[in-house]
Design a protein around this motif. Sequence first.
Motif, mmCIF file in Angstrom:
data_model
loop_
_atom_site.group_PDB
_atom_site.id
_atom_site.type_symbol
_atom_site.label_atom_id
_atom_site.label_comp_id
_atom_site.label_asym_id
_atom_site.label_seq_id
_atom_site.Cartn_x
_atom_site.Cartn_y
_atom_site.Cartn_z
ATOM 1 N N GLU A 257 8.204 0.607 -11.092
ATOM 2 C CA GLU A 257 7.315 0.477 -9.951
ATOM 3 C C GLU A 257 6.371 1.672 -9.861
ATOM 4 O OE1 GLU A 257 10.550 1.083 -9.857
ATOM 5 O OE2 GLU A 257 11.232 1.917 -7.936
ATOM 6 N N LEU A 258 5.158 1.442 -9.370
ATOM 7 C CA LEU A 258 4.236 2.520 -9.074
ATOM 8 C C LEU A 258 4.619 3.132 -7.735
ATOM 9 C CD1 LEU A 258 0.869 0.756 -9.969
ATOM 10 C CD2 LEU A 258 2.202 2.312 -11.415
ATOM 11 N N VAL A 259 4.663 4.448 -7.675
ATOM 12 C CA VAL A 259 4.949 5.163 -6.435
ATOM 13 C C VAL A 259 3.670 5.873 -6.028
ATOM 14 C CG1 VAL A 259 6.404 6.872 -5.308
ATOM 15 C CG2 VAL A 259 7.336 5.483 -7.171
ATOM 16 N N MET A 260 3.165 5.557 -4.844
ATOM 17 C CA MET A 260 1.872 6.076 -4.414
ATOM 18 C C MET A 260 1.950 6.644 -3.012
ATOM 19 S SD MET A 260 -0.771 3.227 -5.926
ATOM 20 C CE MET A 260 0.304 1.815 -5.865
ATOM 21 N N GLY A 261 1.156 7.670 -2.767
ATOM 22 C CA GLY A 261 1.092 8.256 -1.442
ATOM 23 C C GLY A 261 -0.309 8.719 -1.132
ATOM 24 N N ALA A 262 -0.503 9.150 0.117
ATOM 25 C CA ALA A 262 -1.825 9.585 0.584
ATOM 26 C C ALA A 262 -1.664 10.835 1.422
ATOM 27 C CB ALA A 262 -2.489 8.463 1.386
ATOM 28 N N GLY A 263 -2.697 11.190 2.160
ATOM 29 C CA GLY A 263 -2.611 12.316 3.069
ATOM 30 C C GLY A 263 -1.861 11.942 4.334
ATOM 31 N N VAL A 264 -1.520 12.944 5.143
ATOM 32 C CA VAL A 264 -0.763 12.687 6.370
ATOM 33 C C VAL A 264 -1.638 11.959 7.381
ATOM 34 C CG1 VAL A 264 0.707 14.696 6.033
ATOM 35 C CG2 VAL A 264 -1.368 14.924 7.388
ATOM 36 N N ASP A 265 -1.001 11.150 8.224
ATOM 37 C CA ASP A 265 -1.707 10.534 9.338
ATOM 38 C C ASP A 265 -2.115 11.632 10.328
ATOM 39 O OD1 ASP A 265 -1.050 8.246 8.060
ATOM 40 O OD2 ASP A 265 0.127 7.374 9.675
ATOM 41 N N ALA A 266 -3.246 11.458 10.974
ATOM 42 C CA ALA A 266 -3.817 12.538 11.782
ATOM 43 C C ALA A 266 -3.045 12.807 13.062
ATOM 44 C CB ALA A 266 -5.271 12.214 12.117
ATOM 45 N N PHE A 267 -2.383 11.801 13.606
ATOM 46 C CA PHE A 267 -1.747 11.974 14.909
ATOM 47 C C PHE A 267 -0.372 12.613 14.769
ATOM 48 C CE2 PHE A 267 -0.646 7.761 13.354
ATOM 49 C CZ PHE A 267 0.713 7.675 13.593
ATOM 50 N N ASN A 268 0.105 13.222 15.850
ATOM 51 C CA ASN A 268 1.449 13.791 15.886
ATOM 52 C C ASN A 268 2.453 12.714 16.289
ATOM 53 O OD1 ASN A 268 -0.199 16.503 17.313
ATOM 54 N ND2 ASN A 268 0.779 16.621 15.327
ATOM 55 N N GLY A 269 3.643 12.804 15.743
ATOM 56 C CA GLY A 269 4.678 11.854 16.124
ATOM 57 C C GLY A 269 5.857 11.896 15.188
ATOM 58 N N PHE A 270 6.952 11.260 15.619
ATOM 59 C CA PHE A 270 8.176 11.196 14.828
ATOM 60 C C PHE A 270 8.410 9.793 14.266
ATOM 61 C CE2 PHE A 270 9.159 14.758 17.775
ATOM 62 C CZ PHE A 270 9.334 15.752 16.821
ATOM 63 N N GLY A 271 7.436 8.911 14.388
ATOM 64 C CA GLY A 271 7.585 7.566 13.866
ATOM 65 C C GLY A 271 7.573 7.549 12.354
ATOM 66 N N GLN A 272 8.318 6.615 11.784
ATOM 67 C CA GLN A 272 8.411 6.509 10.329
ATOM 68 C C GLN A 272 7.569 5.354 9.794
ATOM 69 O OE1 GLN A 272 12.750 6.525 10.061
ATOM 70 N NE2 GLN A 272 12.697 8.619 9.326
ATOM 71 N N ARG A 273 6.538 5.024 10.532
ATOM 72 C CA ARG A 273 5.507 4.097 10.081
ATOM 73 C C ARG A 273 4.176 4.590 10.628
ATOM 74 N NH1 ARG A 273 6.962 -0.092 7.235
ATOM 75 N NH2 ARG A 273 9.048 -0.959 7.413
ATOM 76 N N GLY A 274 3.091 4.221 9.948
ATOM 77 C CA GLY A 274 1.769 4.639 10.378
ATOM 78 C C GLY A 274 0.811 3.471 10.358
ATOM 79 N N PRO A 275 -0.456 3.694 10.693
ATOM 80 C CA PRO A 275 -1.429 2.601 10.749
ATOM 81 C C PRO A 275 -1.781 2.071 9.371
ATOM 82 C CG PRO A 275 -2.494 4.710 11.154
ATOM 83 C CD PRO A 275 -1.026 4.983 11.145
ATOM 84 N N PHE A 276 -2.113 0.793 9.332
ATOM 85 C CA PHE A 276 -2.359 0.121 8.061
ATOM 86 C C PHE A 276 -3.640 0.602 7.390
ATOM 87 C CE2 PHE A 276 -3.702 -3.502 5.403
ATOM 88 C CZ PHE A 276 -2.587 -3.575 4.593
ATOM 89 N N HIS A 277 -4.626 1.096 8.167
ATOM 90 C CA HIS A 277 -5.885 1.499 7.531
ATOM 91 C C HIS A 277 -5.675 2.662 6.557
ATOM 92 C CE1 HIS A 277 -5.946 4.544 10.825
ATOM 93 N NE2 HIS A 277 -6.638 5.253 9.961
ATOM 94 N N ILE A 278 -4.638 3.471 6.767
ATOM 95 C CA ILE A 278 -4.330 4.541 5.813
ATOM 96 C C ILE A 278 -3.953 3.931 4.463
ATOM 97 C CG2 ILE A 278 -2.781 6.471 5.287
ATOM 98 C CD1 ILE A 278 -4.668 7.154 7.504
ATOM 99 N N ILE A 279 -3.140 2.898 4.495
ATOM 100 C CA ILE A 279 -2.750 2.212 3.265
ATOM 101 C C ILE A 279 -3.971 1.581 2.594
ATOM 102 C CG2 ILE A 279 -1.385 0.321 2.306
ATOM 103 C CD1 ILE A 279 0.297 2.697 3.131
ATOM 104 N N GLU A 280 -4.848 0.973 3.374
ATOM 105 C CA GLU A 280 -6.043 0.351 2.798
ATOM 106 C C GLU A 280 -6.895 1.375 2.063
ATOM 107 O OE1 GLU A 280 -7.528 -3.403 5.307
ATOM 108 O OE2 GLU A 280 -7.547 -1.548 6.472
ATOM 109 N N ARG A 281 -7.142 2.519 2.683
ATOM 110 C CA ARG A 281 -7.948 3.561 2.043
ATOM 111 C C ARG A 281 -7.258 4.086 0.791
ATOM 112 N NH1 ARG A 281 -9.409 6.990 7.539
ATOM 113 N NH2 ARG A 281 -10.743 5.390 8.521
ATOM 114 N N GLN A 282 -5.962 4.261 0.888
ATOM 115 C CA GLN A 282 -5.189 4.751 -0.250
ATOM 116 C C GLN A 282 -5.282 3.784 -1.423
ATOM 117 O OE1 GLN A 282 -1.119 5.369 0.882
ATOM 118 N NE2 GLN A 282 -0.362 5.287 -1.199
ATOM 119 N N MET A 283 -5.174 2.489 -1.153
ATOM 120 C CA MET A 283 -5.245 1.489 -2.213
ATOM 121 C C MET A 283 -6.649 1.409 -2.813
ATOM 122 S SD MET A 283 -2.298 0.264 -2.789
ATOM 123 C CE MET A 283 -2.005 2.027 -2.675
#
Length: 413
Positions: free
Chosen positions: A288-314
Amino acid sequence: MTRPTPRTPGAELPKHPTHLWNSPEPRRHYDVVVVGGGGHGLATAYYLVKNHGITDVAVIERGWLAGGNMARNTTIIRSNYLWDESSNFYDHALDLWEGLEDDLEYPILFSQRGVLNLAHTLQDVRDSRRRVEANRLNRVDAEWVDADGVKEICPIVNTSDDIRYPVLGATYQPSAGIAKHDYVAWGFARKAAEAGVHLIQDTQVTGFLTEGDRVTGVRTSRGDIGAGRVALAAAGRTATLTDELGIRIPIQSHPLQALVSELLEPVHPTVVMSNAVHVYVSQAHKGELVMGAGVDAFNGFGQRGPFHIIERQMAAAVELFPVFARAHLLRTWGGVVDVTPDASPIVGLTPYENLFLNCGWGTGGFKATPGIGDTFAHTVATGTPHPLVAPFALDRFVSGRLVDEHGAAAVAH
């Protein structure tokens, strides 16, 4: 230093016994209590045993062992940081990585396949060449390669000049690579448990027992536990604990997203990172390809983020790797990274006697795992910061002796 020839072990996976460690009932007192059962906490316990003979240790984890950032990262290991303090520490960690499988007697699938950090602008080129020269002064095996060199190392990278961010070259560290993150955690946990360390899961640390300016234990969801010394290795949640003591820790917690693709044939021979387009890609042992991006801009302890980050990363990944355009996304996840003002960790003593701090690793915590386990165990056991982590003391934010690694750590890794 002279590095061994980079190696990639076979992809044969270990056969696990039913249980690698027990889940004991906590005692009322330990010589050392480690708060946080991730990679750093487990490695600290292991090196307390191995290097200092301290076995009366409890590792207390609010969930399951290694269920936080240790299970939610992209497993990249490298030491090509800019400043002396950082490169010296991470090179020590890389030395330990190279012998860790033998030390733990457990396969961690450590694969020294090299890391390319791409340059897309003339300023990127200048900064990258500067980092290479700084690395060489610290005996880190870094080199500069031009666009043709990038193509030779990783033929699937798009090096044409008609894309948004043309590849002008890259820094390359041949001894860098990846490892299997959960196997690393299980190896540390198994060895620590064999030596008598108590690994206590599903137990929330809610505060501290104190006598004046001395910490004497922790309050937990399963009752108070006394301790000769308390070592904090709770990543992004460290500040919620130190707030109980009035200790201000300059960290912010952000979600960090990553993803994996479906299984593919082996096509990606190395690790490729790009600060400019904020994407980094490797191929895991199974395919499998393992891919990541930069951190989400907002502060929080959630283990999910907004989908637009994934879109830009892809979008960035497909531009750099056109061969992946038809690959299917399998799953996504998020970790919680603790970021300091200078993008370097905080390790060492606190204003309270017997309380030790390890946090602020941002996106670089996994690669530090054996190095921080070794040096933090030394700090806790002796009461004196290990020389390799002494520059990362909490008081640098008062003195101004910062170790600014934003250039080397701007992209998640």
